[in-house]
Design a protein around this motif. Structure first.
Motif, mmCIF file in Angstrom:
data_model
loop_
_atom_site.group_PDB
_atom_site.id
_atom_site.type_symbol
_atom_site.label_atom_id
_atom_site.label_comp_id
_atom_site.label_asym_id
_atom_site.label_seq_id
_atom_site.Cartn_x
_atom_site.Cartn_y
_atom_site.Cartn_z
ATOM 1 N N VAL A 71 -19.308 37.943 22.753
ATOM 2 C CA VAL A 71 -18.982 37.785 24.175
ATOM 3 C C VAL A 71 -19.536 39.001 24.909
ATOM 4 C CG1 VAL A 71 -17.128 37.512 25.878
ATOM 5 C CG2 VAL A 71 -16.944 36.403 23.631
ATOM 6 N N CYS A 72 -20.620 38.777 25.663
ATOM 7 C CA CYS A 72 -21.353 39.867 26.334
ATOM 8 C C CYS A 72 -21.406 39.628 27.844
ATOM 9 C CB CYS A 72 -22.768 39.962 25.779
ATOM 10 S SG CYS A 72 -22.841 40.236 24.008
ATOM 11 N N ASN A 75 -16.791 41.973 32.511
ATOM 12 C CA ASN A 75 -15.473 42.282 31.924
ATOM 13 C C ASN A 75 -14.397 41.239 32.191
ATOM 14 O OD1 ASN A 75 -16.695 44.652 31.150
ATOM 15 N ND2 ASN A 75 -15.815 45.887 32.783
ATOM 16 N N HIS A 78 -14.182 38.501 29.604
ATOM 17 C CA HIS A 78 -14.022 38.813 28.175
ATOM 18 C C HIS A 78 -12.858 38.051 27.562
ATOM 19 C CE1 HIS A 78 -16.308 42.941 28.180
ATOM 20 N NE2 HIS A 78 -17.079 41.916 28.427
ATOM 21 N N SER A 82 -13.187 34.788 25.115
ATOM 22 C CA SER A 82 -12.801 35.101 23.725
ATOM 23 C C SER A 82 -11.689 34.175 23.246
ATOM 24 C CB SER A 82 -12.339 36.559 23.612
ATOM 25 O OG SER A 82 -13.395 37.440 23.869
ATOM 26 N N CYS A 94 -16.238 40.875 20.712
ATOM 27 C CA CYS A 94 -16.142 41.009 22.166
ATOM 28 C C CYS A 94 -16.573 42.406 22.605
ATOM 29 C CB CYS A 94 -14.712 40.727 22.623
ATOM 30 S SG CYS A 94 -14.494 40.845 24.411
ATOM 31 N N GLU A 95 -17.370 42.455 23.649
ATOM 32 C CA GLU A 95 -17.771 43.757 24.202
ATOM 33 C C GLU A 95 -16.547 44.464 24.784
ATOM 34 O OE1 GLU A 95 -19.943 46.119 24.516
ATOM 35 O OE2 GLU A 95 -21.277 45.155 23.099
ATOM 36 N N LYS A 96 -16.697 45.778 24.990
ATOM 37 C CA LYS A 96 -15.604 46.568 25.556
ATOM 38 C C LYS A 96 -15.761 46.660 27.072
ATOM 39 C CE LYS A 96 -18.656 49.303 26.497
ATOM 40 N NZ LYS A 96 -19.009 49.613 27.867
ATOM 41 N N MET A 98 -12.019 45.290 26.138
ATOM 42 C CA MET A 98 -11.752 43.936 25.649
ATOM 43 C C MET A 98 -11.165 43.021 26.715
ATOM 44 S SD MET A 98 -8.384 44.461 23.197
ATOM 45 C CE MET A 98 -8.123 42.757 22.719
#
Length: 342
Positions: A71-72, A75, A78, A82, A94-96, A98
């Motif tokens: 998951v990019c 924010n 996310h 997810s 998942c990118e930060k 989260m």
């Protein structure tokens, strides 16, 4: 063994420079799907990686062939994406940061548990060799009692990195929720928890928008943090460092001072109390400036946890603890009080 079939949701810079090339280099993976709402962007990457292009993530998640997704996205998406992916029976990287709230983070963790799927958060600072070595030195008592630290993560801002430049979602509160503190600060809250092996219990923060005219999120933040054993220190996160990126951490202990990513040649310099200095060349940290050619280890670690059916090194619970420090810092800035981190 059959390859893990992966889909990438969100085809911005982080997907293009990190996730896709790193999946492509992993022998256990086959990239079969990419998704982005910008059609020409997703089509270009679909051609490059011989994958199916989607413009709707729900359609991608409905593909039963897909085992795992990255998951990019911006924010604010996310957590919802997810959760949808976990509910569709996919493992999730998942990118930060989260999520944009504690409740969202908890819902992600719950979805992973309920569906028996892996959830990993992409905090790549833990895998930097100098950071791992510092943790080891602290763990085996070489630094003695830790007194304090200072850490910074700053550069000129996401416009130099994001595919959308100055128009990037990074600057829009509705999509980003939080600026430099979420983009860079959360990396450092995660790193310090990892290196020190302790949780933070209190935070005081000043968070400003001073450098970016086109932003309604913070671009400069300074926090004072305290751990449960009483280690105190500062964390600076900024998009207002107009020259070279600063990604340094200095840890002051009873027997030594550790300087991490502070010297251009030696990624870790240990200055002992007795005057001895040990310099380690452990390989450079991955920066946006290097075009992301150096592996972040995130993808390999995620894939390894699926192949081995092991717990990912950065679970949803870990990601949430690192996010909570940032959420508490925001609260501190708003209330002008020191905030207890729950």
């Amino acid at each position: 063994m059959e390859k893990i079939k992966v889909g990438i949701i969100g085809c911005g810079s982080i997907a293009k420079h990190r996730h896709l090339p790193e999946y492509a280099r992993n022998e256990h993976v086959e990239i079969i799907a990419v998704c982005d709402i910008v059609e020409n962007r997703v089509n270009e990457l679909a051609d490059t990686y011989n994958a199916k292009a989607y413009t709707n993530y729900e359609d991608l998640l409905a593909n039963p062939e897909i085992d795992a997704v990255s998951v990019c996205t911006p924010n604010y998406l996310h957590a919802p994406i997810s959760i949808a992916a976990l509910n569709a029976g996919k493992h999730v990287l998942c990118e930060k940061p989260m999520a944009t709230s504690r409740a969202e983070g908890e819902a992600m963790i719950e979805a992973a548990e309920k569906n028996g799927k892996k959830l990993m958060i992409a905090h790549n600072q833990r895998f930097v060799p100098s950071h791992q070595k510092a943790r080891q030195l602290i763990e085996n008592g070489e630094v003695g009692k830790i007194y304090s630290f200072r850490t910074a993560f700053g550069h000129g801002g996401p416009e130099g990195w994001s595919v959308d430049g100055k128009e990037s979602w990074f600057f829009k509160k509705q999509e980003a929720f939080i600026g430099a503190m979420g983009d860079l600060g959360v990396h450092k809250t995660d790193l310090l928890r990892f290196i020190l092996g302790e949780e933070f219990v209190e935070v005081g923060a000043f968070i400003e928008t001073s450098a970016k005219e086109n932003a309604d999120v913070d671009d400069t933040a300074v926090c004072v943090l305290k751990t449960d054993s009483g280690i105190i220190g500062t964390l600076a996160a900024s998009w207002s460092y107009v020259s070279k990126e600063d990604n340094s951490t200095i840890i002051y202990g009873e027997k030594a001072i550790l300087r991490l990513e502070d010297d251009p040649t030696h990624s870790l310099v240990v200055q002992y109390k007795n005057g001895e200095v040990v310099k380690y060349e452990l390989g450079a940290i991955q920066t946006n400036e290097s075009g992301g050619q150096k592996s972040s280890q995130i993808i390999n670690q995620f894939v390894h946890s699926i192949v081995q059916d092991s717990v990912p090194p950065i679970t949803g619970e870990e990601g949430l603890k690192s996010l909570q420090v940032v959420l508490s810092a925001l609260e501190s800035n708003e209330t002008k009080q020191i905030v207890k981190i729950v």
